[in-house]
Design an enzyme around this catalytic site. Structure first.
Site: not given
Lengths: 300, 300
Positions: B234-235, B240
């Site tokens: 994920p970043s 999320h």
């Protein structure tokens, strides 16, 4: 001359008589528009496409354009830049006379995500594939060297674990940053990943290892620069694997349709029935006959 | 005037003095080029971008362009079409003075596909995440309504299975064909899908059901028009979920980085240890610190 720029309407501009009846597709990201209309009383499709900005042209573009400030904020500013017309040519593609089929081909189609259970495959998808009996003659021609033999990059002729590797037609083979090859298996009874079991692990491993080796040898691209995957649904029901350059956004590389070969191998190792039992999600276009079958079955 | 079209160099064209030193990125598909150079002795980044073709402009474009036949074959033909300059404006974005960081941001970066085993996660990735201790303050601000509270589309406040749903900044919210929302979980100790177990199934089911309901209610888009997925890596390392319109090619929607929520749920149902044990493939940019860690560990 509405531009006030000294332009004149081109002579023999056959497109000047084109009357647009519908916008088939408007691709803002790619600066392309697909139009349906009439040209000399004939049905026509016209595709207008802005051309890439070449590094070679920017010096002249900067030197000789009109510039209009749009926004300034701190170190950031944006402008409208109007280059001389000859530096800013579009590509126009004309299909005339165009049939209904051409119009449909370019028309943007709604897609729907379908979640197919293992039972849905047996009761809806498999009967549909069998009923349509899509021709695979062109695939057999490749496997039998009756066509495209000169395009083959690598072959393992083994009837069980063998395959033919050749460039996809979408790739012009001019540069490797958009490399795209297809491995087509010699086995003839595997329609798609739905039919894979643990018994096919040697085949999958072989494609993975030898496909990557062949691409490294021929094109110099190592495995860490490749995206290797199946499509489900595939566009034809004879098992094949896509090898694309990681650097390119491959069409059909989206998570809703692509399945990494490395994941398929792991899933089958853990559970030989994985692809027979799991629900698989995929998009279907509104005009896809299979979507109608899912709708009739009350599955959408 | 090299164009012979009666154009004149624009007055006050500050870009006429721009000297290109390097092409940072050349996106042929999007008709955009990113340049590094000097503007009045200062470092600058200039982005030139062709603009979308609007349906409203095509009639004038057809009526008053120069047309040159390129190729004709049966019903197909292609042309170079040179529209009047005012119908063919580019967007120029200028960053000046530009720092090293700006230059790096726009520079095209090689990516490498990494295959991370469960052990690699514990010995390489997790220590890297902990060492860097990326700030999640902006996420906590959202969850605590200290920021962006007016942007929240839906919230389930439950501390275990709850989440906040809000539009991603990449989406301008003007049309749903490129809809992009993010669901951020209230639980604070889940970094990514790597940490999910069967215990998190109620959370994932809740996000799936209520997220889709909220999007249908607010935007009228049904579940069959949505692509719902995680990123790995994920970043940011607070769990999320991405909700994007199926109709759009979402950035980061590629099979090499995205994991469908529906697949994650199925995988965890079948094997609660799935995401702790499996090898996961993902791309890392050449300048990503995590790539260096994998290289140091001899894993690439």
């Amino acid at each position: 001359d509405p531009s006030g720029n000294g332009e004149e309407c081109g002579e023999e501009n056959i497109l000047s008589g084109f009357k647009t009846t519908a916008v088939l597709k408007d691709s803002a990201r790619e600066k392309t528009i697909f139009l349906h209309g009439k040209l000399d009383e004939q049905e026509a499709v016209v595709i207008l496409q802005k051309t890439p900005i070449t590094a070679a042209s920017v010096a002249e573009m900067f030197a000789c354009s009109k510039l209009k400030l749009e926004m300034r904020n701190d170190i950031y500013s944006t402008y409208h830049l109007q280059p001389p017309a000859h530096l800013n040519v579009l590509k126009a593609t004309v299909v005339c006379p165009a049939t209904e089929k051409h119009v449909k081909k370019y028309q943007v189609q709604e897609s729907f995500l379908v979640e197919e259970t293992g039972e849905d495959y047996l009761s809806i998808t498999l009967p549909y594939i069998q009923e349509k009996s899509f021709s695979l003659q062109w695939v057999f021609n490749i496997l039998e060297k009756k066509a495209e033999a000169d395009r083959i990059v690598y072959e393992d002729p083994d009837p069980d674990v063998g395959f033919v590797l050749l460039p996809d037609f979408k790739w012009d083979q001019k540069q490797t940053h958009d490399l795209y090859l297809i491995a087509i298996v010699h086995q003839r009874d595997l329609k798609s990943i739905r039919e894979l079991t643990a018994a096919h692990l040697p085949l999958l491993q072989n494609i993975c290892t030898k496909g990557k080796e062949a691409i490294l040898e021929r094109y110099g691209l190592p495995a860490s620069k490749l995206r290797v995957y199946f499509h489900y649904q595939p566009s034809y029901y004879h098992l094949h694997v896509h090898f694309t350059a990681l650097a390119s956004e491959a069409p059909g590389g989206g998570v809703e349709r692509a399945h990494l070969l490395s994941d398929v191998v792991q899933n089958l190792r853990a559970d030989g029935g994985f692809y027979r039992q799991r629900s698989l999600s995929f998009p279907l276009r509104a005009d896809d006959g299979l979507l109608a079958k899912f709708q009739q079955a009350g599955r959408l």
